[in-house]
Design a protein around this motif. Structure first.
Motif, PDB file in Angstrom:
ATOM      1  N   THR A 131       0.855  -1.183   0.000  1.00  0.00           N
ATOM      2  CA  THR A 131       0.000   0.000   0.000  1.00  0.00           C
ATOM      3  C   THR A 131       0.889   1.230   0.000  1.00  0.00           C
ATOM      4  OG1 THR A 131      -1.661  -1.174   1.293  1.00  0.00           O
ATOM      5  CG2 THR A 131      -1.845   1.211   1.207  1.00  0.00           C
ATOM      6  N   PRO A 132       0.816   2.041  -1.058  1.00  0.00           N
ATOM      7  CA  PRO A 132       1.650   3.248  -1.094  1.00  0.00           C
ATOM      8  C   PRO A 132       1.158   4.278  -0.082  1.00  0.00           C
ATOM      9  CG  PRO A 132       0.214   3.167  -2.988  1.00  0.00           C
ATOM     10  CD  PRO A 132      -0.006   1.898  -2.242  1.00  0.00           C
ATOM     11  N   ARG A 133       2.098   4.929   0.546  1.00  0.00           N
ATOM     12  CA  ARG A 133       1.748   5.975   1.506  1.00  0.00           C
ATOM     13  C   ARG A 133       2.814   7.057   1.500  1.00  0.00           C
ATOM     14  NH1 ARG A 133       2.970   4.138   7.688  1.00  0.00           N
ATOM     15  NH2 ARG A 133       5.205   3.805   7.450  1.00  0.00           N
ATOM     16  N   MET A 134       2.399   8.214   1.964  1.00  0.00           N
ATOM     17  CA  MET A 134       3.322   9.315   2.131  1.00  0.00           C
ATOM     18  C   MET A 134       3.290   9.727   3.598  1.00  0.00           C
ATOM     19  SD  MET A 134       3.502  13.036   0.361  1.00  0.00           S
ATOM     20  CE  MET A 134       4.378  12.402  -1.045  1.00  0.00           C
ATOM     21  N   LEU A 135       4.445   9.930   4.161  1.00  0.00           N
ATOM     22  CA  LEU A 135       4.553  10.482   5.502  1.00  0.00           C
ATOM     23  C   LEU A 135       4.974  11.935   5.371  1.00  0.00           C
ATOM     24  CD1 LEU A 135       6.324   7.554   7.379  1.00  0.00           C
ATOM     25  CD2 LEU A 135       3.907   8.166   7.423  1.00  0.00           C
ATOM     26  N   VAL A 136       4.225  12.808   6.015  1.00  0.00           N
ATOM     27  CA  VAL A 136       4.472  14.243   5.949  1.00  0.00           C
ATOM     28  C   VAL A 136       4.680  14.745   7.373  1.00  0.00           C
ATOM     29  CG1 VAL A 136       3.606  16.471   5.148  1.00  0.00           C
ATOM     30  CG2 VAL A 136       2.923  14.395   3.974  1.00  0.00           C
ATOM     31  N   TYR A 137       5.778  15.455   7.583  1.00  0.00           N
ATOM     32  CA  TYR A 137       6.113  15.957   8.911  1.00  0.00           C
ATOM     33  C   TYR A 137       6.057  17.479   8.916  1.00  0.00           C
ATOM     34  CZ  TYR A 137       7.970  11.247   9.535  1.00  0.00           C
ATOM     35  OH  TYR A 137       8.098   9.886   9.595  1.00  0.00           O
ATOM     36  N   TYR A 138       5.381  18.023   9.915  1.00  0.00           N
ATOM     37  CA  TYR A 138       5.326  19.467  10.130  1.00  0.00           C
ATOM     38  C   TYR A 138       5.877  19.753  11.522  1.00  0.00           C
ATOM     39  CZ  TYR A 138       2.195  19.478   6.132  1.00  0.00           C
ATOM     40  OH  TYR A 138       1.653  19.303   4.881  1.00  0.00           O
ATOM     41  N   THR A 139       6.809  20.674  11.603  1.00  0.00           N
ATOM     42  CA  THR A 139       7.420  21.042  12.882  1.00  0.00           C
ATOM     43  C   THR A 139       7.315  22.549  13.035  1.00  0.00           C
ATOM     44  OG1 THR A 139       8.967  19.214  12.671  1.00  0.00           O
ATOM     45  CG2 THR A 139       9.535  20.934  14.253  1.00  0.00           C
ATOM     46  N   MET A 140       6.880  22.973  14.207  1.00  0.00           N
ATOM     47  CA  MET A 140       6.778  24.406  14.457  1.00  0.00           C
ATOM     48  C   MET A 140       7.181  24.721  15.888  1.00  0.00           C
ATOM     49  SD  MET A 140       2.943  23.468  14.195  1.00  0.00           S
ATOM     50  CE  MET A 140       3.436  22.942  12.666  1.00  0.00           C
ATOM     51  N   ARG A 141       7.703  25.901  16.074  1.00  0.00           N
ATOM     52  CA  ARG A 141       8.075  26.366  17.402  1.00  0.00           C
ATOM     53  C   ARG A 141       6.974  27.275  17.922  1.00  0.00           C
ATOM     54  NH1 ARG A 141      12.722  24.734  15.619  1.00  0.00           N
ATOM     55  NH2 ARG A 141      14.432  24.312  17.013  1.00  0.00           N
ATOM     56  N   THR A 142       6.660  27.118  19.194  1.00  0.00           N
ATOM     57  CA  THR A 142       5.658  27.969  19.819  1.00  0.00           C
ATOM     58  C   THR A 142       6.242  28.564  21.098  1.00  0.00           C
ATOM     59  OG1 THR A 142       4.718  26.083  21.004  1.00  0.00           O
ATOM     60  CG2 THR A 142       3.691  26.674  18.918  1.00  0.00           C
ATOM     61  N   THR A 143       5.740  29.700  21.455  1.00  0.00           N
ATOM     62  CA  THR A 143       6.173  30.378  22.670  1.00  0.00           C
ATOM     63  C   THR A 143       4.977  30.582  23.566  1.00  0.00           C
ATOM     64  OG1 THR A 143       7.875  31.528  21.416  1.00  0.00           O
ATOM     65  CG2 THR A 143       7.342  32.422  23.576  1.00  0.00           C
ATOM     66  N   LYS A 144       5.150  30.213  24.813  1.00  0.00           N
ATOM     67  CA  LYS A 144       4.083  30.413  25.784  1.00  0.00           C
ATOM     68  C   LYS A 144       4.064  31.892  26.149  1.00  0.00           C
ATOM     69  CE  LYS A 144       2.571  28.866  30.316  1.00  0.00           C
ATOM     70  NZ  LYS A 144       2.923  28.033  31.481  1.00  0.00           N
ATOM     71  N   VAL A 145       2.930  32.503  25.986  1.00  0.00           N
ATOM     72  CA  VAL A 145       2.810  33.920  26.283  1.00  0.00           C
ATOM     73  C   VAL A 145       2.461  34.063  27.756  1.00  0.00           C
ATOM     74  CG1 VAL A 145       1.582  36.050  25.748  1.00  0.00           C
ATOM     75  CG2 VAL A 145       2.057  34.388  23.943  1.00  0.00           C
ATOM     76  N   SER A 146       3.320  34.752  28.476  1.00  0.00           N
ATOM     77  CA  SER A 146       3.063  34.944  29.903  1.00  0.00           C
ATOM     78  C   SER A 146       2.143  36.131  30.098  1.00  0.00           C
ATOM     79  CB  SER A 146       4.376  35.141  30.653  1.00  0.00           C
ATOM     80  OG  SER A 146       5.037  36.273  30.157  1.00  0.00           O
TER      81      SER A 146
END
Length: 144
Positions: A107-122
């Motif tokens: 079964t053909p498949r694609m793996l897609v990765y998304y990475t993001m940085r977040t900052t906790k707002v104080s």
């Protein structure tokens, strides 16, 4: 940005990019049913890692599957790469950090990765109050 928003953005992008192909969220019934045709998508993994006390890295991996194992369009990998390289989540573009096309159990498949940085707002701290200074007049008394 939530994982649900990211998943919906991927579904919308696939639907827009492949208007004549059925797009389904992956379930056990869609994968095991040989009569189901089209593309499925699902969240494969999600991870939140703390970098500093106020900064985090969110990593999401999605699995995109082509359900017709006997009929795979030659251009499908390239079209999926193009469609999912950048997605828009509520007006903010997110670029995939990795796209991988592979075959698992025929079964053909694609793996897609998304990475993001977040900052906790104080919460905003109380600002310093301004001091008001008034000149005072000193009266000198004469001693007679």
């Amino acid at each position: 940005m939530t994982t649900n928003q990211l998943t919906m953005a991927i579904a919308n992008k696939l639907t827009h990019y492949f208007p004549n192909i059925p797009i389904h969220p992956a379930t056990d019934s869609t994968i095991s049913n040989p009569d189901t045709k089209g593309i499925t998508y699902r969240l494969f993994s999600a991870q939140l890692t703390r970098e500093r006390s106020d900064r985090f890295v969110q990593s999401h991996a999605f699995e995109i599957r082509w359900l017709e194992t006997d009929h795979i369009p030659e251009t499908l990998p390239d079209e999926l790469f193009e469609a999912l390289e950048t997605i828009d989540v509520e007006g903010t573009p997110y670029r995939a950090t990795e796209l991988r096309w592979e075959t698992e159990n025929d079964t053909p498949r694609m793996l897609v990765y998304y990475t993001m940085r977040t900052t906790k707002v104080s919460e905003s701290a109380a600002t310093m109050q301004q001091l008001e200074q008034r000149p005072t007049a000193l009266k000198l008394r004469e001693n007679n």
